[in-house]
Design a protein around this motif. Sequence first.
Motif, PDB file in Angstrom:
ATOM      1  N   ASN A 332       0.947  -1.233  -0.133  1.00 51.71           N
ATOM      2  CA  ASN A 332      -0.005   0.064  -0.003  1.00 51.71           C
ATOM      3  C   ASN A 332       0.886   1.344   0.012  1.00 51.71           C
ATOM      4  OD1 ASN A 332      -2.497  -1.407  -0.013  1.00 51.71           O
ATOM      5  ND2 ASN A 332      -2.202  -1.654   2.475  1.00 51.71           N
ATOM      6  N   SER A 333       2.217   1.343   0.105  1.00 47.53           N
ATOM      7  CA  SER A 333       3.193   2.519   0.212  1.00 47.53           C
ATOM      8  C   SER A 333       3.373   3.059  -1.083  1.00 47.53           C
ATOM      9  CB  SER A 333       4.564   1.909   0.603  1.00 47.53           C
ATOM     10  OG  SER A 333       5.121   1.187  -0.517  1.00 47.53           O
ATOM     11  N   GLY A 334       2.929   2.536  -2.132  1.00 47.06           N
ATOM     12  CA  GLY A 334       3.091   3.149  -3.524  1.00 47.06           C
ATOM     13  C   GLY A 334       4.714   3.589  -3.936  1.00 47.06           C
ATOM     14  N   ASP A 335       5.688   2.907  -3.015  1.00 48.21           N
ATOM     15  CA  ASP A 335       7.154   3.245  -3.154  1.00 48.21           C
ATOM     16  C   ASP A 335       7.568   1.840  -3.742  1.00 48.21           C
ATOM     17  OD1 ASP A 335       9.702   3.612  -2.848  1.00 48.21           O
ATOM     18  OD2 ASP A 335       9.563   4.266  -0.864  1.00 48.21           O
ATOM     19  N   ALA A 336       7.659   2.020  -5.169  1.00 44.03           N
ATOM     20  CA  ALA A 336       8.377   1.007  -6.017  1.00 44.03           C
ATOM     21  C   ALA A 336       9.828   0.593  -5.324  1.00 44.03           C
ATOM     22  CB  ALA A 336       8.244   1.420  -7.421  1.00 44.03           C
ATOM     23  N   SER A 337      10.597   1.400  -4.808  1.00 43.92           N
ATOM     24  CA  SER A 337      11.606   0.940  -4.183  1.00 43.92           C
ATOM     25  C   SER A 337      11.501  -0.033  -3.057  1.00 43.92           C
ATOM     26  CB  SER A 337      12.532   2.262  -3.571  1.00 43.92           C
ATOM     27  OG  SER A 337      12.020   2.802  -2.304  1.00 43.92           O
ATOM     28  N   LEU A 338      10.432  -0.158  -2.664  1.00 42.65           N
ATOM     29  CA  LEU A 338      10.219  -1.259  -1.582  1.00 42.65           C
ATOM     30  C   LEU A 338      10.154  -2.612  -2.248  1.00 42.65           C
ATOM     31  CD1 LEU A 338       8.030   0.631   1.182  1.00 42.65           C
ATOM     32  CD2 LEU A 338      10.595   0.233   1.166  1.00 42.65           C
ATOM     33  N   ALA A 339       9.850  -2.669  -3.286  1.00 39.12           N
ATOM     34  CA  ALA A 339       9.708  -3.984  -4.122  1.00 39.12           C
ATOM     35  C   ALA A 339      10.737  -4.870  -4.013  1.00 39.12           C
ATOM     36  CB  ALA A 339       9.282  -3.714  -5.690  1.00 39.12           C
ATOM     37  N   HIS A 340      11.729  -4.499  -3.606  1.00 44.72           N
ATOM     38  CA  HIS A 340      12.886  -5.584  -3.605  1.00 44.72           C
ATOM     39  C   HIS A 340      12.879  -6.234  -2.052  1.00 44.72           C
ATOM     40  CE1 HIS A 340      14.611  -1.660  -1.618  1.00 44.72           C
ATOM     41  NE2 HIS A 340      15.557  -2.952  -0.733  1.00 44.72           N
ATOM     42  N   GLU A 341      12.452  -5.578  -1.002  1.00 46.53           N
ATOM     43  CA  GLU A 341      12.095  -6.193   0.117  1.00 46.53           C
ATOM     44  C   GLU A 341      11.007  -7.367   0.064  1.00 46.53           C
ATOM     45  OE1 GLU A 341      13.906  -5.483   2.484  1.00 46.53           O
ATOM     46  OE2 GLU A 341      14.804  -3.557   2.131  1.00 46.53           O
ATOM     47  N   ALA A 342       9.899  -6.743  -0.679  1.00 47.24           N
ATOM     48  CA  ALA A 342       9.019  -7.973  -0.731  1.00 47.24           C
ATOM     49  C   ALA A 342       9.527  -9.225  -1.595  1.00 47.24           C
ATOM     50  CB  ALA A 342       7.718  -7.363  -1.608  1.00 47.24           C
ATOM     51  N   GLU A 343      10.188  -8.815  -2.761  1.00 45.89           N
ATOM     52  CA  GLU A 343      10.936  -9.867  -3.362  1.00 45.89           C
ATOM     53  C   GLU A 343      11.832 -10.921  -2.777  1.00 45.89           C
ATOM     54  OE1 GLU A 343      12.538 -10.504  -8.065  1.00 45.89           O
ATOM     55  OE2 GLU A 343      12.163  -8.326  -7.351  1.00 45.89           O
ATOM     56  N   ARG A 344      12.440 -10.232  -1.935  1.00 47.60           N
ATOM     57  CA  ARG A 344      13.376 -11.157  -0.997  1.00 47.60           C
ATOM     58  C   ARG A 344      12.714 -12.067  -0.063  1.00 47.60           C
ATOM     59  NH1 ARG A 344      14.971 -10.542   3.891  1.00 47.60           N
ATOM     60  NH2 ARG A 344      13.726  -8.284   4.279  1.00 47.60           N
ATOM     61  N   LEU A 345      11.430 -11.657   0.231  1.00 49.06           N
ATOM     62  CA  LEU A 345      10.809 -12.659   1.335  1.00 49.06           C
ATOM     63  C   LEU A 345       9.715 -13.537   0.371  1.00 49.06           C
ATOM     64  CD1 LEU A 345       9.485  -9.697   3.575  1.00 49.06           C
ATOM     65  CD2 LEU A 345      11.021 -11.764   4.088  1.00 49.06           C
ATOM     66  N   LEU A 346      10.023 -13.786  -0.989  1.00 46.86           N
ATOM     67  CA  LEU A 346       9.504 -14.710  -1.492  1.00 46.86           C
ATOM     68  C   LEU A 346       9.910 -16.095  -1.325  1.00 46.86           C
ATOM     69  CD1 LEU A 346       8.910 -13.020  -5.327  1.00 46.86           C
ATOM     70  CD2 LEU A 346       7.267 -13.401  -3.508  1.00 46.86           C
ATOM     71  N   ASP A 347      11.246 -16.265  -0.955  1.00 51.66           N
ATOM     72  CA  ASP A 347      11.634 -17.538  -0.608  1.00 51.66           C
ATOM     73  C   ASP A 347      11.739 -17.551   1.123  1.00 51.66           C
ATOM     74  OD1 ASP A 347      12.408 -18.010  -3.036  1.00 51.66           O
ATOM     75  OD2 ASP A 347      14.622 -16.741  -2.811  1.00 51.66           O
ATOM     76  N   ASP A 348      11.046 -16.931   1.843  1.00 51.03           N
ATOM     77  CA  ASP A 348      10.844 -17.075   3.251  1.00 51.03           C
ATOM     78  C   ASP A 348      10.129 -18.510   3.541  1.00 51.03           C
ATOM     79  OD1 ASP A 348      10.799 -15.145   5.907  1.00 51.03           O
ATOM     80  OD2 ASP A 348       9.220 -16.484   6.040  1.00 51.03           O
ATOM     81  N   GLU A 349      10.489 -19.065   4.531  1.00 50.65           N
ATOM     82  CA  GLU A 349      10.019 -20.366   5.131  1.00 50.65           C
ATOM     83  C   GLU A 349       8.410 -20.281   5.268  1.00 50.65           C
ATOM     84  OE1 GLU A 349      12.150 -21.648   8.659  1.00 50.65           O
ATOM     85  OE2 GLU A 349      14.151 -21.647   7.496  1.00 50.65           O
ATOM     86  N   SER A 350       7.908 -19.028   5.689  1.00 49.60           N
ATOM     87  CA  SER A 350       6.536 -19.116   5.942  1.00 49.60           C
ATOM     88  C   SER A 350       5.773 -18.744   4.649  1.00 49.60           C
ATOM     89  CB  SER A 350       6.336 -18.099   6.973  1.00 49.60           C
ATOM     90  OG  SER A 350       4.789 -17.468   7.191  1.00 49.60           O
ATOM     91  N   ALA A 351       4.734 -19.700   4.513  1.00 53.84           N
ATOM     92  CA  ALA A 351       3.786 -19.577   3.420  1.00 53.84           C
ATOM     93  C   ALA A 351       3.026 -18.309   3.423  1.00 53.84           C
ATOM     94  CB  ALA A 351       2.825 -20.777   3.203  1.00 53.84           C
ATOM     95  N   LEU A 352       2.752 -18.005   4.810  1.00 55.47           N
ATOM     96  CA  LEU A 352       2.153 -16.723   5.141  1.00 55.47           C
ATOM     97  C   LEU A 352       2.568 -15.359   4.520  1.00 55.47           C
ATOM     98  CD1 LEU A 352      -0.859 -15.846   6.556  1.00 55.47           C
ATOM     99  CD2 LEU A 352       0.594 -15.519   8.640  1.00 55.47           C
ATOM    100  N   VAL A 353       3.997 -15.370   4.855  1.00 53.98           N
ATOM    101  CA  VAL A 353       4.956 -14.479   4.386  1.00 53.98           C
ATOM    102  C   VAL A 353       5.023 -14.389   2.942  1.00 53.98           C
ATOM    103  CG1 VAL A 353       7.280 -13.327   4.604  1.00 53.98           C
ATOM    104  CG2 VAL A 353       6.082 -14.221   6.563  1.00 53.98           C
TER     105      VAL A 353
END
Length: 397
Positions: A332-353
Amino acid sequence: MAGRRAGVAELRGPRLLNKAKLSGEDLKAALAHEARALGFDGIGVTGPEAIEQAGMHFREFLQTGAHGDMDWLAASPERRTDPRVLWPGVRSVIMLGVNYGPDEDPLHILEKRTRGAISVYAQGDDYHDLIKKRLKALARWLVAMSGDEVKVFVDTAAVMEKPLAQAAGLGWQGKHTNLVSREFGSWLFLGAIYTASDLPRDEADGDRCGSCRACQDICPTAAFPAPYKLDARRCISYLTIENKGPIPREFRKAIGNRIYGCDDCLAICPWNKFAQQGRETRLAARAALRAPALSELARLDDGAFRALFAKSPVKRIGRDRFIRNVLIAVGNSGDASLAHEAERLLDDESALVRGAAAWALSQLMPPEAFAELASRARAGETDATVRAEWMDCALPA
């Protein structure tokens, strides 16, 4: 919000400090003085029979399923609606309040979309622990003065604190279903002492909301189907704290940057203008939790999460649920620079994450780039709910 036996303390007499037992009026006056000395901002006394009407409303709340997954609320409702069922020996209920009014408008942070909004009550140490110490100290004093048995509760047992507080004259339940005080607005923590002492009752407070509907109108998710009625399943506090699964898609945009709870209906209350009183006892917020950066919160592993939220109520939801909330805010931030933080969490152990990360990316990436990423990610994803999230996010809005 969770009901747990750990919130009950039992203290017994007789160990009288005074040679002659005080009268009910004198004991109550001395009790109020001691409560103020211990840091309580409000005190009132009611009887265990005072909340029969509130019990009817509570049963209706449960029957409609508005409590969501909070099964502990539905367990033994008769113990909540009648204090005498919880403890047959109770003769008086002492309700106490502690002001936690903020020193700045909690709504301002909602404009800082790359920062996380944590509910005011959770920005400091866990209020359960803070208030429980004061309640136990006051209870020990009461046992010593009266010789009568007592039990202590602070939001952790089958006690309807808000109706009891209204019956004891501390305030009234507003249209947002929370207690409103003439002295402290919507910012009071509540605790209860059940006692076998027969103390004089205070007069119940009356409703002073009038025609105001500010708390209903400001709710981002329309969680109030009618005045004085809450559907917890739509409440952001419920969705970000009690809800253990993915945030329902219909509420994600409305959550904005609220990563733990929601203060909107409390903060907008006009009675808050009086909450400046009693500031000397206000509970302190931690600087690190006032407006934390989403970019930093998204990097928390379990150890770092536990360290940051040590002694905080936030710690109880666990790292995975918290990062789920952070990722909704990232989306919801509207800040595309934060996309890399989300992409890094695509490999997180938690399916919820991982599922929340997929949604965040769907909000921040160009549609074509996201569709390509979704195609690759689905192929390697082992969890069915996360695969479904990728498919749903890739569909045209």
